[in-house]
Design a protein around this motif. Structure first.
Motif, PDB file in Angstrom:
ATOM      1  N   GLN A  31      51.982 112.728 104.389  1.00  0.00           N
ATOM      2  CA  GLN A  31      53.389 112.411 104.603  1.00  0.00           C
ATOM      3  C   GLN A  31      53.629 110.901 104.612  1.00  0.00           C
ATOM      4  O   GLN A  31      54.759 110.450 104.396  1.00  0.00           O
ATOM      5  CB  GLN A  31      53.869 113.025 105.918  1.00  0.00           C
ATOM      6  N   GLU A  32      52.571 110.134 104.856  1.00  0.00           N
ATOM      7  CA  GLU A  32      52.674 108.671 104.814  1.00  0.00           C
ATOM      8  C   GLU A  32      52.347 108.131 103.426  1.00  0.00           C
ATOM      9  O   GLU A  32      52.098 106.941 103.254  1.00  0.00           O
ATOM     10  CB  GLU A  32      51.731 108.055 105.856  1.00  0.00           C
ATOM     11  N   ASP A  33      52.304 109.010 102.446  1.00  0.00           N
ATOM     12  CA  ASP A  33      52.143 108.657 101.037  1.00  0.00           C
ATOM     13  C   ASP A  33      50.702 108.352 100.621  1.00  0.00           C
ATOM     14  O   ASP A  33      50.465 107.695  99.613  1.00  0.00           O
ATOM     15  CB  ASP A  33      53.047 107.480 100.648  1.00  0.00           C
ATOM     16  N   TYR A  34      49.731 108.814 101.400  1.00  0.00           N
ATOM     17  CA  TYR A  34      48.349 108.775 100.949  1.00  0.00           C
ATOM     18  C   TYR A  34      48.078 110.029 100.119  1.00  0.00           C
ATOM     19  O   TYR A  34      48.684 111.087 100.345  1.00  0.00           O
ATOM     20  CB  TYR A  34      47.384 108.761 102.138  1.00  0.00           C
ATOM     21  N   TRP A 325      52.495 110.610 116.895  1.00  0.00           N
ATOM     22  CA  TRP A 325      52.059 110.186 115.563  1.00  0.00           C
ATOM     23  C   TRP A 325      52.844 108.969 115.067  1.00  0.00           C
ATOM     24  O   TRP A 325      52.299 108.116 114.363  1.00  0.00           O
ATOM     25  CB  TRP A 325      52.190 111.348 114.575  1.00  0.00           C
ATOM     26  N   LYS A 326      54.095 108.857 115.444  1.00  0.00           N
ATOM     27  CA  LYS A 326      54.901 107.724 114.997  1.00  0.00           C
ATOM     28  C   LYS A 326      54.317 106.397 115.468  1.00  0.00           C
ATOM     29  O   LYS A 326      54.554 105.349 114.853  1.00  0.00           O
ATOM     30  CB  LYS A 326      56.344 107.857 115.500  1.00  0.00           C
ATOM     31  N   LYS A 329      50.167 106.315 113.809  1.00  0.00           N
ATOM     32  CA  LYS A 329      50.040 106.164 112.361  1.00  0.00           C
ATOM     33  C   LYS A 329      49.878 104.709 111.935  1.00  0.00           C
ATOM     34  O   LYS A 329      49.245 104.424 110.909  1.00  0.00           O
ATOM     35  CB  LYS A 329      51.229 106.804 111.642  1.00  0.00           C
ATOM     36  N   HIS A 330      50.414 103.780 112.708  1.00  0.00           N
ATOM     37  CA  HIS A 330      50.290 102.366 112.362  1.00  0.00           C
ATOM     38  C   HIS A 330      48.836 101.898 112.466  1.00  0.00           C
ATOM     39  O   HIS A 330      48.403 101.017 111.722  1.00  0.00           O
ATOM     40  CB  HIS A 330      51.201 101.521 113.245  1.00  0.00           C
ATOM     41  N   ARG A 333      47.199 102.989 109.301  1.00  0.00           N
ATOM     42  CA  ARG A 333      47.603 102.111 108.207  1.00  0.00           C
ATOM     43  C   ARG A 333      46.786 100.814 108.219  1.00  0.00           C
ATOM     44  O   ARG A 333      46.376 100.309 107.169  1.00  0.00           O
ATOM     45  CB  ARG A 333      49.093 101.785 108.315  1.00  0.00           C
TER      46      ARG A 333
END
Length: 337
Positions: A31-34, A325-326, A329-330, A333
């Motif tokens: 969902q984070e574009d990986y 997760w918000k 997730k950083h 990244r």
């Protein structure tokens, strides 16, 4: 250009097992574009191992990183073989440290452990427990990234009272000590005859049948639900007032985190990474390993002090909000640049 990942782990939910991190973190990364490729959903140990090794070879020219869910018992060997293939192919691999007994593995198998963890690009520690343990053994390539939950999925329910309706959620395996839950219920019924226990989870090593037979021999009735979809056990949690965790070994179990997020007070054995997740009598209760009587005493304290415990469960919820997760997730990244 999108970052591509090969994720190796036990992707076995379709076979009736609990979802592991590969089936939660993987889709979250997508969902984070990986771009995420997976292995393995093979049920048998040998075929799963071969599938993982084959996947490393097949995706060697397609991926930037290999993530490896790493455990301390039999699944340790998945990490060993797949990591060494990745190493030979000069792929950046990242073990995600899950096994609550990994410190013992570091002690008992120092050479094999160094092969995996010393040669890793980074090792992700979901708890300070494992971070500290690995650093004590001289590993410097440890990155702390906590297990994450999507907090919006967990509706907080404030309870007025804490009747002894116990909930246990785990795979039925000896390391999670499900028979202790039977002893807890048996003892609790002496003071609260209407006390009840629901045990949710799939069979893993024969412990489900053993626990059923043990309960029958003790003359107590337990609601064994088997494996449930997440939505079903979350609904079930609204009908229970106390979550018990009886494990011998643990790291940062997601089921305990989920209970804390839901507002179900947790009484857990004080093992592995649990004291890094729960502070005794601040946001949960801790007892000694295999100490059923001590757990019963804590449950009685919880039942008889509802006002104090409503404060406690709110503190637990606040702690889980920091693991959304918000936020987490950083950290991923920053690692997967």
């Amino acid at each position: 250009m999108k970052i591509k990942i090969l994720y190796l782990g036990n992707k076995l939910a379709k076979h009736g097992y609990n979802k592991t991190t590969i089936e939660t973190l993987g889709p979250a990364l997508e969902q984070e574009d990986y771009v995420v490729y997976y292995s393995s959903d093979k049920k048998m140990f040998f075929f799963r191992l071969m599938d993982m090794v084959k996947a490393v070879f097949l995706y060697r020219n397609k991926v930037d990183y290999v993530l490896i869910d790493t455990y301390s018992t039999k699944a340790f060997w998945y990490a060993l073989f797949s990591s060494q293939v990745a190493r030979l192919l000069k792929l950046k691999y990242i073990p995600i440290l899950h096994g609550g007994n990994l410190p013992q593995r570091l002690k008992n198998n120092p050479y094999l452990s160094r092969l995996i963890f010393q040669n890793a690009y980074k090792n992700v520690a979901p708890s300070a427990y494992l971070q500290n343990a690995f650093e004590a053994f001289g590993y410097s390539n440890i990155v702390p990234i906590a297990n994450a939950i999507s907090i919006k999925e967990y509706a907080f329910l404030e309870r007025i009272s804490f009747e002894p309706k116990l909930l246990w959620v785990r795979a039925f395996a000896a390391i999670y000590n499900p028979k202790m839950a039977v002893d807890v219920l048996l003892s609790l019924k002496q003071k609260y005859p209407n006390a009840s226990l629901t045990m949710v989870g799939p069979e893993k090593d024969g412990s489900l049948q053993t626990t059923k037979e043990y309960a029958q021999s003790k003359g107590v009735t337990i609601n064994f639900t088997g494996q449930l979809p997440k939505e079903a056990w979350l609904k079930l949690a609204t009908e229970h007032n106390i979550f018990i965790n009886t494990t011998h070994f643990d790291n940062a179990p997601v089921s305990v985190m989920e209970a804390m997020a839901l507002g179900v007070p947790v009484v857990s054995t004080n093992v592995g990474g649990i004291p890094y997740l729960i502070q005794d009598e601040l946001d949960g209760f801790l007892v000694g390993d295999n100490q059923a009587t001590e757990m019963v005493d804590k449950i009685i304290k919880l039942i008889t002090n509802p006002t104090a415990n409503r404060v406690m469960v709110k503190k637990a919820r606040k702690k889980m909000e920091l693991l959304d997760w918000k936020i987490i997730k950083h950290q991923w990244r920053n690692l997967l640049k």
